[in-house]
Design a protein around this motif. Structure first.
Motif, PDB file in Angstrom:
ATOM      1  N   HIS A  36       0.824  -1.211   0.000  1.00  0.00           N
ATOM      2  CA  HIS A  36       0.000   0.000   0.000  1.00  0.00           C
ATOM      3  C   HIS A  36       0.857   1.260   0.000  1.00  0.00           C
ATOM      4  CE1 HIS A  36      -3.307   2.728   1.082  1.00  0.00           C
ATOM      5  NE2 HIS A  36      -2.445   3.283   1.923  1.00  0.00           N
ATOM      6  N   TYR A  37       1.844   1.338   0.906  1.00  0.00           N
ATOM      7  CA  TYR A  37       2.610   2.578   1.033  1.00  0.00           C
ATOM      8  C   TYR A  37       3.676   2.741  -0.050  1.00  0.00           C
ATOM      9  CZ  TYR A  37       0.001   3.711   5.142  1.00  0.00           C
ATOM     10  OH  TYR A  37      -1.033   4.025   5.979  1.00  0.00           O
ATOM     11  N   LYS A  38       4.059   1.650  -0.671  1.00  0.00           N
ATOM     12  CA  LYS A  38       4.928   1.780  -1.842  1.00  0.00           C
ATOM     13  C   LYS A  38       4.142   2.413  -2.991  1.00  0.00           C
ATOM     14  CE  LYS A  38       8.358  -1.819  -0.971  1.00  0.00           C
ATOM     15  NZ  LYS A  38       8.946  -3.103  -1.428  1.00  0.00           N
ATOM     16  N   LYS A  39       2.908   1.970  -3.167  1.00  0.00           N
ATOM     17  CA  LYS A  39       2.069   2.550  -4.217  1.00  0.00           C
ATOM     18  C   LYS A  39       1.659   3.971  -3.865  1.00  0.00           C
ATOM     19  CE  LYS A  39      -1.970   1.607  -7.092  1.00  0.00           C
ATOM     20  NZ  LYS A  39      -3.069   0.649  -7.389  1.00  0.00           N
ATOM     21  N   ASP A  40       1.416   4.203  -2.570  1.00  0.00           N
ATOM     22  CA  ASP A  40       1.017   5.529  -2.093  1.00  0.00           C
ATOM     23  C   ASP A  40       2.036   6.590  -2.503  1.00  0.00           C
ATOM     24  OD1 ASP A  40      -0.602   7.245  -0.056  1.00  0.00           O
ATOM     25  OD2 ASP A  40       1.461   7.437   0.627  1.00  0.00           O
ATOM     26  N   ALA A  41       3.320   6.265  -2.403  1.00  0.00           N
ATOM     27  CA  ALA A  41       4.377   7.229  -2.743  1.00  0.00           C
ATOM     28  C   ALA A  41       4.423   7.515  -4.239  1.00  0.00           C
ATOM     29  CB  ALA A  41       5.724   6.700  -2.271  1.00  0.00           C
ATOM     30  N   LYS A  42       3.933   6.576  -5.051  1.00  0.00           N
ATOM     31  CA  LYS A  42       3.904   6.797  -6.494  1.00  0.00           C
ATOM     32  C   LYS A  42       2.700   7.641  -6.907  1.00  0.00           C
ATOM     33  CE  LYS A  42       6.277   2.457  -7.620  1.00  0.00           C
ATOM     34  NZ  LYS A  42       6.190   1.148  -8.321  1.00  0.00           N
ATOM     35  N   VAL A  43       1.608   7.492  -6.153  1.00  0.00           N
ATOM     36  CA  VAL A  43       0.374   8.202  -6.494  1.00  0.00           C
ATOM     37  C   VAL A  43       0.382   9.635  -5.964  1.00  0.00           C
ATOM     38  CG1 VAL A  43      -2.135   8.224  -6.166  1.00  0.00           C
ATOM     39  CG2 VAL A  43      -0.945   6.059  -6.600  1.00  0.00           C
ATOM     40  N   PHE A  44       0.924   9.820  -4.747  1.00  0.00           N
ATOM     41  CA  PHE A  44       0.897  11.133  -4.098  1.00  0.00           C
ATOM     42  C   PHE A  44       2.299  11.710  -3.968  1.00  0.00           C
ATOM     43  CE2 PHE A  44      -2.736   8.725  -2.489  1.00  0.00           C
ATOM     44  CZ  PHE A  44      -3.773   9.567  -2.873  1.00  0.00           C
ATOM     45  N   ASN A  45       2.401  12.999  -4.198  1.00  0.00           N
ATOM     46  CA  ASN A  45       3.681  13.693  -4.110  1.00  0.00           C
ATOM     47  C   ASN A  45       3.792  14.377  -2.748  1.00  0.00           C
ATOM     48  OD1 ASN A  45       6.025  15.121  -4.403  1.00  0.00           O
ATOM     49  ND2 ASN A  45       5.278  16.451  -6.036  1.00  0.00           N
ATOM     50  N   TYR A  46       4.573  13.796  -1.854  1.00  0.00           N
ATOM     51  CA  TYR A  46       4.711  14.341  -0.501  1.00  0.00           C
ATOM     52  C   TYR A  46       5.617  15.570  -0.454  1.00  0.00           C
ATOM     53  CZ  TYR A  46       2.250  10.329   1.384  1.00  0.00           C
ATOM     54  OH  TYR A  46       1.292   9.401   1.682  1.00  0.00           O
ATOM     55  N   PHE A  47       6.206  15.918  -1.581  1.00  0.00           N
ATOM     56  CA  PHE A  47       7.134  17.037  -1.625  1.00  0.00           C
ATOM     57  C   PHE A  47       6.496  18.310  -2.189  1.00  0.00           C
ATOM     58  CE2 PHE A  47       9.580  13.229  -1.384  1.00  0.00           C
ATOM     59  CZ  PHE A  47      10.693  13.544  -0.635  1.00  0.00           C
ATOM     60  N   GLN A  48       5.257  18.210  -2.653  1.00  0.00           N
ATOM     61  CA  GLN A  48       4.603  19.400  -3.195  1.00  0.00           C
ATOM     62  C   GLN A  48       4.100  20.294  -2.068  1.00  0.00           C
ATOM     63  OE1 GLN A  48       1.310  18.092  -5.579  1.00  0.00           O
ATOM     64  NE2 GLN A  48       0.087  17.415  -3.833  1.00  0.00           N
ATOM     65  N   GLU A  49       3.969  21.577  -2.357  1.00  0.00           N
ATOM     66  CA  GLU A  49       3.502  22.526  -1.354  1.00  0.00           C
ATOM     67  C   GLU A  49       2.034  22.298  -1.051  1.00  0.00           C
ATOM     68  OE1 GLU A  49       4.388  26.602  -1.727  1.00  0.00           O
ATOM     69  OE2 GLU A  49       6.454  26.290  -2.390  1.00  0.00           O
ATOM     70  N   LYS A  50       1.677  22.413   0.229  1.00  0.00           N
ATOM     71  CA  LYS A  50       0.302  22.206   0.662  1.00  0.00           C
ATOM     72  C   LYS A  50      -0.449  23.541   0.649  1.00  0.00           C
ATOM     73  CE  LYS A  50       1.200  17.906   1.604  1.00  0.00           C
ATOM     74  NZ  LYS A  50       1.424  17.461   2.983  1.00  0.00           N
TER      75      LYS A  50
END
Length: 242
Positions: free
Chosen positions: A10-24
């Motif tokens: 799940h969390y391997k795919k999560d990192a591909k789907v969501f960009n945790y480095f983009q500004e919120k």
């Protein structure tokens, strides 16, 4: 209750789907900023090696590498670790792709561990804390932050037709639960405090509060919580005995 799902996949795919480095967006960015500032103001005086569990945007590396600290950015996903190292290259910055329940790290080897907004996602919080304490050095510090008394919400998954927790938050915590997670003999001290105010978020007060330095913001936050007690975060410090 043990939540049965393939969290590694799940969390391997999560990192591909969501960009945790983009500004919120504004309110979220301000809330995250205050969580990070609270952690930074809670750091021990003496430490050298830091393990950032679930490194996300690699803010720990950004803040602590300039202070000449050794930072290990840990995540289940290759993508997040690679981005962290690319963004903050340093001889003192290393990456580790690992399951936090089975760390490839020696016992008693890390001075400081930061797990910010992670524990609400893990399948077994007690085992999670136990493994982090294993690698923590004697006299070291483990810092955990998480939403406080969160009301978990669910949606109905269109694929499996089962209830799915929003934001993948599968646990809700208060001080009693967090203090009960680790009671081994090598625990020297444990402390906590709660912070953040939901009313200020709903009122979009971040447009004003974002200009305040941390200590003034804490004063405003405490003042708000005196009248409307709806705190949204808790920080816990586990200190390991020598």
């Amino acid at each position: 209750m043990q939540h049965k799902f393939n969290y590694i996949q799940h969390y391997k795919k999560d990192a591909k789907v969501f960009n945790y480095f983009q500004e919120k967006p504004g309110g979220t960015a301000h809330d995250e900023r205050r969580v990070r500032e609270t952690i930074l103001h809670s750091l021990p005086q003496n430490y050298n090696t830091v393990l950032d569990v679930g490194c996300g945007s690699a803010w720990v590396a950004k803040e602590l590498l300039p202070k000449d600290k050794k930072v290990i950015s840990l995540d289940l996903s290759f993508e997040n670790v690679k981005k962290a190292l690319d963004l903050y290259p340093s001889k003192k910055h290393s990456g580790l792709i690992s399951d936090s329940f089975n760390l490839a790290i020696a016992d008693n080897s890390i001075d400081l561990i930061i797990a910010s907004e992670i524990i609400e996602h893990v399948v077994d919080p007690g085992s999670f804390v136990k493994e982090l304490m294993r690698v923590l050095k004697p006299d070291g510090t483990l810092i955990i932050t998480t939403p406080y008394k969160e009301l978990l919400q669910y949606s109905l998954c269109i694929h499996c037709n089962k209830e799915t927790p929003l934001h993948a938050h599968i646990h809700s915590f208060d001080e009693e639960i967090l203090l009960s997670l680790y009671k081994e003999k090598d625990l020297k001290r444990i402390g906590y405090f709660t912070f953040g105010n939901k009313a200020l978020i709903h009122l979009r007060m971040h447009v004003i509060l974002k200009y305040l330095p941390y200590r003034l913001w804490r004063f405003a936050d405490s003042f708000a919580n005196f009248f409307i007690r709806h705190k949204i975060h808790i920080i816990v410090k586990y200190e390991k005995a020598i």
